[in-house]
Scaffold this motif. Structure first.
Motif, short mmCIF file in Angstrom:
data_model
loop_
_atom_site.label_atom_id
_atom_site.label_comp_id
_atom_site.label_asym_id
_atom_site.label_seq_id
_atom_site.Cartn_x
_atom_site.Cartn_y
_atom_site.Cartn_z
N ARG A 172 29.68 -7.31 -32.96
CA ARG A 172 29.68 -7.72 -31.55
C ARG A 172 28.31 -8.24 -31.15
N LEU A 173 28.34 -9.15 -30.19
CA LEU A 173 27.12 -9.68 -29.60
C LEU A 173 26.97 -9.11 -28.20
N GLU A 174 25.84 -8.47 -27.94
CA GLU A 174 25.60 -7.93 -26.60
C GLU A 174 25.41 -9.07 -25.61
N MET A 175 26.09 -8.97 -24.49
CA MET A 175 25.99 -9.99 -23.45
C MET A 175 25.06 -9.50 -22.34
N PRO A 176 24.22 -10.38 -21.82
CA PRO A 176 23.25 -9.98 -20.80
C PRO A 176 23.91 -9.73 -19.44
N ASP A 177 23.25 -8.88 -18.65
CA ASP A 177 23.72 -8.60 -17.29
C ASP A 177 23.18 -9.69 -16.37
N SER A 178 23.76 -10.88 -16.50
CA SER A 178 23.29 -12.02 -15.72
C SER A 178 24.45 -12.98 -15.48
N ILE A 179 24.28 -13.81 -14.47
CA ILE A 179 25.31 -14.78 -14.10
C ILE A 179 25.11 -16.07 -14.87
N LEU A 180 26.19 -16.57 -15.47
CA LEU A 180 26.16 -17.88 -16.09
C LEU A 180 27.26 -18.72 -15.44
N GLY A 181 26.88 -19.89 -14.96
CA GLY A 181 27.84 -20.74 -14.27
C GLY A 181 27.86 -22.15 -14.83
N GLN A 210 38.46 -27.85 -12.57
CA GLN A 210 38.61 -26.56 -11.89
C GLN A 210 37.45 -26.21 -10.97
N GLY A 211 36.43 -27.06 -10.93
CA GLY A 211 35.31 -26.79 -10.03
C GLY A 211 34.30 -25.82 -10.62
N ARG A 212 33.62 -25.09 -9.79
CA ARG A 212 32.54 -24.21 -10.20
C ARG A 212 33.09 -22.86 -10.66
N LEU A 213 32.56 -22.36 -11.77
CA LEU A 213 32.89 -21.02 -12.24
C LEU A 213 31.59 -20.30 -12.55
N ASP A 214 31.39 -19.12 -11.95
CA ASP A 214 30.25 -18.27 -12.23
C ASP A 214 30.76 -16.93 -12.75
N MET A 215 30.16 -16.45 -13.85
CA MET A 215 30.61 -15.20 -14.45
C MET A 215 29.41 -14.34 -14.82
N ASN A 216 29.49 -13.05 -14.48
CA ASN A 216 28.52 -12.10 -14.98
C ASN A 216 28.94 -11.73 -16.40
N LEU A 217 28.14 -12.12 -17.37
CA LEU A 217 28.55 -12.00 -18.77
C LEU A 217 28.78 -10.56 -19.18
N ALA A 218 27.96 -9.64 -18.72
CA ALA A 218 28.12 -8.25 -19.11
C ALA A 218 29.30 -7.58 -18.42
N LYS A 219 29.43 -7.84 -17.12
CA LYS A 219 30.43 -7.12 -16.32
C LYS A 219 31.81 -7.75 -16.36
N GLU A 220 31.88 -9.08 -16.49
CA GLU A 220 33.18 -9.76 -16.44
C GLU A 220 33.65 -10.25 -17.81
N CYS A 221 32.79 -10.11 -18.78
CA CYS A 221 33.13 -10.56 -20.14
C CYS A 221 33.00 -9.41 -21.12
N GLY A 222 31.84 -8.77 -21.13
CA GLY A 222 31.60 -7.70 -22.09
C GLY A 222 31.14 -8.25 -23.43
N ASP A 223 30.61 -7.37 -24.25
CA ASP A 223 30.11 -7.76 -25.56
C ASP A 223 31.26 -8.34 -26.40
N ILE A 224 31.05 -9.52 -26.94
CA ILE A 224 32.14 -10.22 -27.63
C ILE A 224 32.07 -10.03 -29.14
N ILE A 225 33.24 -10.02 -29.77
CA ILE A 225 33.32 -9.97 -31.22
C ILE A 225 32.99 -11.35 -31.78
N ILE A 226 32.10 -11.37 -32.76
CA ILE A 226 31.78 -12.64 -33.41
C ILE A 226 32.22 -12.65 -34.88
N ARG A 227 32.50 -11.47 -35.43
CA ARG A 227 33.15 -11.40 -36.74
C ARG A 227 34.05 -10.18 -36.77
N ARG A 228 35.29 -10.36 -37.19
CA ARG A 228 36.29 -9.31 -37.16
C ARG A 228 36.06 -8.30 -38.28
N THR A 229 36.82 -7.20 -38.21
CA THR A 229 36.70 -6.16 -39.24
C THR A 229 37.10 -6.66 -40.62
#
Length: 283
Positions: free
Chosen positions: A120-129, A135-154
């Motif tokens: 997993r890749l740790e995502m920062p507690d920051s807004i990325l837009g 669809q217009g503007r999208l802003d997401m808090n990477l840590a809170k609305e996404c969470g640490d993402i898998i970059i290679r499976r088991t």
């Protein structure tokens, strides 16, 4: 829509075969995809290397991520992830970060017990837009609305999010037009582009066709298979014409081809017709 946008801009269409999962990817499916696209008149200009053959490039990107951010082993099973708290209807499951602070000794113990780990890749507690063309503007808090993402499976297979970013960069992709179901993945991918120091493409997410209950069309429900559509609309141009009509790109439900659509419609018209729409009812 991707074909129209690229051609109106004088760009090229890149065909990518996303066959990361060896258990689900068969040569006959690849051949079928290419035949279907050709029959619809959606011809590509460049065919990129299959993702199944690009593990070395993904491994190099993984090494870069390890050098600039926190990549850690995650031993959580699917059951573990869901036991942490099921999301409400329509919400995504956000990883709790349970394995983020495992010590080296704890990780070694779990491995000795036969537990497999994803990365997993740790995502920062920051807004990325970003500004989406449809669809217009999208802003997401990477840590809170996404969470640490898998970059290679088991099982060692690289994850979609990493693979498409690496390939977009390698193919020089400047415009990504895709379904709105991938809209929320875009901030994650932009974050990966930034970490890898690669240019970020422009994005446009188009509405999905759904039935009157809101269910997405699918081949398994026999309402989006190419054979079923050809049978209903008599020809590939009949399929294209019906899709264009429902999307508001033409005034009459008549057979047409992508090239004919290209001759009388511009990207601004497409954007205006599809702006802020998430779904279009299929009839």
């Amino acid at each position: 829509m991707a074909w129209l946008v690229a051609k109106q801009a004088g760009g090229t269409i890149v065909l990518r075969i996303e066959d990361l999962d060896p258990n689900r990817s068969k040569a006959k499916y690849t051949d079928g995809i290419m035949r279907d696209l050709e029959s619809l008149g959606l011809l590509w200009d460049v065919k990129s290397e299959h993702q199944s053959k690009r593990s070395e490039a993904y491994e190099q990107a993984l090494d870069t991520l390890k050098s600039v951010s926190n990549v850690y082993p995650c031993f959580c099973s699917r059951a573990d992830l869901h036991s942490a708290g099921a999301p409400h209807a329509g919400e995504r499951l956000i990883y709790s970060g349970k394995c983020r602070d495992l010590s080296a000794d704890e990780a070694s113990r779990l491995k000795s017990e036969g537990r497999s780990a994803s990365l997993r890749l740790e995502m920062p507690d920051s807004i990325l837009g970003f500004n989406d063309a449809f669809q217009g503007r999208l802003d997401m808090n990477l840590a809170k609305e996404c969470g640490d993402i898998i970059i290679r499976r088991t099982d060692g297979v690289f994850a979609y999010q990493l693979a498409v970013v690496v390939d977009d960069a390698a193919n020089g992709i400047t415009s990504v037009v895709r379904g709105v179901d991938l809209l929320d993945s875009t901030p994650q991918q932009i974050h990966l582009f930034n970490l890898l120091q690669k240019d970020v493409p422009e994005y446009a997410h188009v509405p999905l066709f759904v039935d009157e209950t809101g269910r997405r069309l699918s081949k398994r429900n026999s309402d989006a298979g190419i054979d079923a559509l050809t049978s209903r609309f008599s020809s590939p141009s009949g399929i294209i014409g019906h899709i264009a009509y429902l999307a508001g790109l033409t005034e009459a439900d008549e057979p047409t081809t992508p090239s004919e659509l290209l001759a009388h419609i511009g990207t601004s018209a497409i954007g205006g017709l599809l702006k802020n729409k998430r779904h279009i009812i299929w009839s």
